[in-house]
Design an enzyme around this catalytic site. Sequence first.
Site, PDB file in Angstrom:
ATOM      1  N   HIS A  14      -6.283   4.176   3.429  1.00  5.82           N
ATOM      2  CA  HIS A  14      -4.904   3.695   3.369  1.00  5.82           C
ATOM      3  C   HIS A  14      -3.944   4.811   2.955  1.00  5.82           C
ATOM      4  O   HIS A  14      -4.138   5.463   1.935  1.00  5.82           O
ATOM      5  CB  HIS A  14      -4.824   2.542   2.363  1.00  5.82           C
ATOM      6  CG  HIS A  14      -3.495   1.890   2.289  1.00  5.82           C
ATOM      7  ND1 HIS A  14      -2.769   1.817   1.122  1.00  5.82           N
ATOM      8  CD2 HIS A  14      -2.749   1.265   3.234  1.00  5.82           C
ATOM      9  CE1 HIS A  14      -1.654   1.153   1.336  1.00  5.82           C
ATOM     10  NE2 HIS A  14      -1.612   0.820   2.612  1.00  5.82           N
ATOM     11  N   GLU A  41      -5.203   5.750   7.896  1.00  6.17           N
ATOM     12  CA  GLU A  41      -4.028   4.905   8.088  1.00  6.17           C
ATOM     13  C   GLU A  41      -2.802   5.637   7.582  1.00  6.17           C
ATOM     14  O   GLU A  41      -2.857   6.330   6.552  1.00  6.17           O
ATOM     15  CB  GLU A  41      -4.200   3.591   7.324  1.00  6.17           C
ATOM     16  CG  GLU A  41      -3.138   2.533   7.632  1.00  6.17           C
ATOM     17  CD  GLU A  41      -1.943   2.556   6.690  1.00  6.17           C
ATOM     18  OE1 GLU A  41      -0.966   1.828   6.960  1.00  6.17           O
ATOM     19  OE2 GLU A  41      -1.960   3.314   5.689  1.00  6.17           O
ATOM     20  N   ASP A  43       1.910   5.537   7.925  1.00  7.87           N
ATOM     21  CA  ASP A  43       3.113   4.800   8.299  1.00  7.87           C
ATOM     22  C   ASP A  43       4.080   5.795   8.924  1.00  7.87           C
ATOM     23  O   ASP A  43       4.009   7.002   8.665  1.00  7.87           O
ATOM     24  CB  ASP A  43       3.770   4.182   7.058  1.00  7.87           C
ATOM     25  CG  ASP A  43       2.770   3.497   6.155  1.00  7.87           C
ATOM     26  OD1 ASP A  43       2.503   2.312   6.386  1.00  7.87           O
ATOM     27  OD2 ASP A  43       2.263   4.143   5.213  1.00  7.87           O
ATOM     28  N   HIS A  56       5.961   5.938   4.097  1.00  5.08           N
ATOM     29  CA  HIS A  56       5.866   4.485   4.029  1.00  5.08           C
ATOM     30  C   HIS A  56       7.191   3.787   3.784  1.00  5.08           C
ATOM     31  O   HIS A  56       7.599   2.903   4.545  1.00  5.08           O
ATOM     32  CB  HIS A  56       4.879   4.072   2.936  1.00  5.08           C
ATOM     33  CG  HIS A  56       4.778   2.587   2.772  1.00  5.08           C
ATOM     34  ND1 HIS A  56       5.587   1.867   1.908  1.00  5.08           N
ATOM     35  CD2 HIS A  56       3.970   1.672   3.369  1.00  5.08           C
ATOM     36  CE1 HIS A  56       5.296   0.585   1.990  1.00  5.08           C
ATOM     37  NE2 HIS A  56       4.315   0.437   2.861  1.00  5.08           N
TER      38      HIS A  56
END
Length: 264
Positions: A14, A41, A43, A56
């Site tokens: 993450h 992962e 963003d 993010h």
Amino acid sequence: MAYPSQVGPLAIAHRGGAGLAPENTLAAFARSTALGIRYLETDVRLTSDGQLACFHDESLDRVTSARGPVRHRTMAQLRRLGVGGEPIVTLTEALEAFPHSRFTVDLKEAAAIEPMARVLAQRSVGERVCVAGAWDGWLSRLRELAPHAHTALGWRSLTTLISCARAGVSAPRWVRTAEFAHVPVSLGRLPVFVDRLVDKAHAHGIRVIVWTVDDPTLMDRLLDAGVDGIITDRPDLLRENYIRRGIWEPMPTLTVEPIPRAAG
């Protein structure tokens, strides 16, 4: 090489592995890949000069020394700010730095759809990326522009699938809009994931990925329930869990050259 090619449960870091290094930075991605993690992962936020930054929040406030929206800064300005002493990088830079990794990318804003499609236009890139964290219409448009890219369910489809699972009823066929369902364990104090969601999703050929899970006991419970992957800030703990279960599939470790800081 394609994103969904791994058969066993996916281990996904993450924000690159935010429990081990500054989130969404090359340092985090490198730490996780050094552990053998195949899936990263991140963003994306659109900068004022139209680039996709691995970042993010909508605002800079939490993880940088600056304030205000990301969209008001150029990529060069963001790079000088950095996160935890590490430069902010573009999605393209992350993909190029880790050519053997697969990326889950949360699409945070509609304005980023077309820039994202351009990044994924090359098949060898698009096939190792799964786009998630977005509305159904956004993801539908992205698939039109980059048909070889993979996506998770949009928010409407995901909410419907979860609601049907909680009610113990079959989900309608139209929820099968993607290959993956990225399901939060909870939202605040409200539990979201329920065990029977796995069977409901699998009936539609949808693989269930649960986020964000850092507790080893919860990792065990979710894997026992049959989830198809876990997103975690602590990929080191998830790796230990997978090794203990005999399901660990490491990728070869690679050396990555850091993106240099811009001058000024």
